[in-house]
Design an enzyme around this catalytic site. Sequence first.
Site, PDB file in Angstrom:
ATOM      1  N   ARG A 177      11.940  -6.329   5.029  1.00 46.21           N
ATOM      2  CA  ARG A 177      11.645  -4.806   4.672  1.00 46.21           C
ATOM      3  C   ARG A 177      12.666  -3.886   5.267  1.00 46.21           C
ATOM      4  O   ARG A 177      12.827  -4.103   6.643  1.00 46.21           O
ATOM      5  CB  ARG A 177      10.415  -4.726   4.902  1.00 46.21           C
ATOM      6  CG  ARG A 177       9.583  -3.224   4.753  1.00 46.21           C
ATOM      7  CD  ARG A 177       8.331  -3.230   4.397  1.00 46.21           C
ATOM      8  NE  ARG A 177       7.628  -3.054   5.695  1.00 46.21           N
ATOM      9  CZ  ARG A 177       6.103  -2.772   5.709  1.00 46.21           C
ATOM     10  NH1 ARG A 177       5.463  -2.804   4.700  1.00 46.21           N
ATOM     11  NH2 ARG A 177       5.723  -2.989   7.030  1.00 46.21           N
ATOM     12  N   ARG A 223      -0.350  -8.574  13.883  1.00 43.57           N
ATOM     13  CA  ARG A 223      -1.077  -7.690  12.928  1.00 43.57           C
ATOM     14  C   ARG A 223      -2.032  -8.403  11.843  1.00 43.57           C
ATOM     15  O   ARG A 223      -2.884  -7.866  11.305  1.00 43.57           O
ATOM     16  CB  ARG A 223       0.090  -7.046  11.972  1.00 43.57           C
ATOM     17  CG  ARG A 223       0.779  -5.775  13.170  1.00 43.57           C
ATOM     18  CD  ARG A 223       2.426  -5.749  12.585  1.00 43.57           C
ATOM     19  NE  ARG A 223       2.390  -5.056  11.467  1.00 43.57           N
ATOM     20  CZ  ARG A 223       3.299  -4.873  10.784  1.00 43.57           C
ATOM     21  NH1 ARG A 223       4.348  -5.471  11.153  1.00 43.57           N
ATOM     22  NH2 ARG A 223       3.310  -4.092   9.661  1.00 43.57           N
ATOM     23  N   LYS A 226       0.757  -1.311   0.095  1.00 45.83           N
ATOM     24  CA  LYS A 226       0.143   0.011  -0.187  1.00 45.83           C
ATOM     25  C   LYS A 226       0.972   1.115   0.111  1.00 45.83           C
ATOM     26  O   LYS A 226       0.665   2.250  -0.894  1.00 45.83           O
ATOM     27  CB  LYS A 226      -0.996  -0.079   1.376  1.00 45.83           C
ATOM     28  CG  LYS A 226      -1.877  -1.283   1.418  1.00 45.83           C
ATOM     29  CD  LYS A 226      -2.914  -0.951   2.510  1.00 45.83           C
ATOM     30  CE  LYS A 226      -1.938  -1.002   3.823  1.00 45.83           C
ATOM     31  NZ  LYS A 226      -1.658  -2.304   4.353  1.00 45.83           N
ATOM     32  N   ARG A 230      11.326  -1.322  10.597  1.00 46.38           N
ATOM     33  CA  ARG A 230      10.324  -0.938  11.632  1.00 46.38           C
ATOM     34  C   ARG A 230      10.404  -1.883  12.956  1.00 46.38           C
ATOM     35  O   ARG A 230      10.656  -2.979  12.792  1.00 46.38           O
ATOM     36  CB  ARG A 230       8.891  -0.924  11.021  1.00 46.38           C
ATOM     37  CG  ARG A 230       8.726  -0.042  10.115  1.00 46.38           C
ATOM     38  CD  ARG A 230       7.390  -0.030   9.033  1.00 46.38           C
ATOM     39  NE  ARG A 230       6.102  -0.501  10.258  1.00 46.38           N
ATOM     40  CZ  ARG A 230       4.882  -0.584   9.617  1.00 46.38           C
ATOM     41  NH1 ARG A 230       4.592  -0.141   8.195  1.00 46.38           N
ATOM     42  NH2 ARG A 230       4.090  -1.064  10.175  1.00 46.38           N
ATOM     43  N   ARG A 277      -9.584   0.801   9.110  1.00 47.65           N
ATOM     44  CA  ARG A 277      -9.107  -0.578   9.337  1.00 47.65           C
ATOM     45  C   ARG A 277     -10.240  -1.289  10.168  1.00 47.65           C
ATOM     46  O   ARG A 277     -10.134  -2.358  10.572  1.00 47.65           O
ATOM     47  CB  ARG A 277      -7.963  -0.547  10.392  1.00 47.65           C
ATOM     48  CG  ARG A 277      -6.559  -0.875   9.678  1.00 47.65           C
ATOM     49  CD  ARG A 277      -5.331  -0.682  10.479  1.00 47.65           C
ATOM     50  NE  ARG A 277      -4.271  -1.270  10.376  1.00 47.65           N
ATOM     51  CZ  ARG A 277      -3.128  -0.776   9.760  1.00 47.65           C
ATOM     52  NH1 ARG A 277      -3.114   0.491   9.213  1.00 47.65           N
ATOM     53  NH2 ARG A 277      -2.022  -1.543   9.631  1.00 47.65           N
TER      54      ARG A 277
HETATM   55  P1  AMP Z   1       0.903   0.597   9.282  1.00 45.70           P
HETATM   56  O1  AMP Z   1       2.063   1.407   9.008  1.00 45.70           O
HETATM   57  O2  AMP Z   1      -0.399   0.902   8.657  1.00 45.70           O
HETATM   58  O3  AMP Z   1       1.350  -1.075   9.119  1.00 45.70           O
HETATM   59  O4  AMP Z   1       0.322   0.658  10.817  1.00 45.70           O
HETATM   60  C1  AMP Z   1       1.495   0.416  11.811  1.00 45.70           C
HETATM   61  C2  AMP Z   1       0.639   0.351  13.161  1.00 45.70           C
HETATM   62  O5  AMP Z   1      -0.124   1.523  13.469  1.00 45.70           O
HETATM   63  C3  AMP Z   1      -0.480  -0.756  13.207  1.00 45.70           C
HETATM   64  O6  AMP Z   1       0.059  -1.993  13.294  1.00 45.70           O
HETATM   65  C4  AMP Z   1      -1.401  -0.149  14.248  1.00 45.70           C
HETATM   66  O7  AMP Z   1      -0.961  -0.415  15.372  1.00 45.70           O
HETATM   67  C5  AMP Z   1      -1.594   1.062  14.133  1.00 45.70           C
HETATM   68  N1  AMP Z   1      -2.338   1.718  13.210  1.00 45.70           N
HETATM   69  C6  AMP Z   1      -2.142   2.322  11.751  1.00 45.70           C
HETATM   70  N2  AMP Z   1      -3.420   2.668  11.261  1.00 45.70           N
HETATM   71  C7  AMP Z   1      -4.541   2.441  11.984  1.00 45.70           C
HETATM   72  C8  AMP Z   1      -5.599   2.289  12.123  1.00 45.70           C
HETATM   73  N3  AMP Z   1      -6.347   3.027  11.050  1.00 45.70           N
HETATM   74  N4  AMP Z   1      -6.423   1.875  13.076  1.00 45.70           N
HETATM   75  C9  AMP Z   1      -5.948   1.447  14.178  1.00 45.70           C
HETATM   76  N5  AMP Z   1      -4.393   1.338  14.214  1.00 45.70           N
HETATM   77  C10 AMP Z   1      -3.811   1.922  13.183  1.00 45.70           C
END
Ligand code: AMP
Length: 214
Positions: free
Chosen positions: A126, A172, A13, A161, A87
Amino acid sequence: MNIILLGPPGAGKGTQARHLVETRGMVQLSTGDMLREAKTSGTEMGQKVAAIMDAGKLVTDEIVIGLIEEKLTTETGAGFIFDGFPRTLAQADALAALLTKLGQSLHTVIEMRVDDDALVGRITARSTCAGCGEVYNDITKPIPADGKCTNCGKENDFQRRADDNEDSLRTRLMEYYKKTSPLIGYYYAKGDLRPVNGLADIKEVTASIEAILG
Ligand code: AMP
């Protein structure tokens, strides 16, 4: 034109969102990036979400909806790309209400389909350039031998990360299947869903998305 990129962690994404920002002048709204920023700068909210994020759990709807609302009212460009948001169904309803309030609408939801084995491989390999966010992969797109980012030229500043490890990824993925995957049915029923094969080569995925957006 406002779009959602929907898919599990590691689906690509962020990579595709960055491309759309560069080629179309759209604005990427990544709640993950916003939360990581809050975590790094040590704000009260950042401290509150740090452990939840590291464990791979979702932070509360209230927090992410607040972040998105703020950006929607302050950022401008040729449309928003929602990356990692919504989400949950509550977030999807909140987004619809926010867009309506602003007199805007959702153009399309791109579902990036990938299989779980590929995700584990992608995520654990990654790394990201700290200068520009360009994503590298130990196997498919290794960091150049001279240590310079191919996108911005910054030297030897690549980060992994904290949540890109197998334990956190398992959580996740579970969060994705329990709370986020129902959005596929939700947007399908609304007539907004357009699937793409996220396992294809990055350029092919980009081409599929371009074909959908026109
Ligand atoms: P991402 O970078 O999108 O993989 O997000 C990293 C982490 O941020 C996720 O595993 C969640 O802990 C938190 N997070 C990001 N976006 C959301 C969302 N829309 N709702 C809830 N938690 C989020």
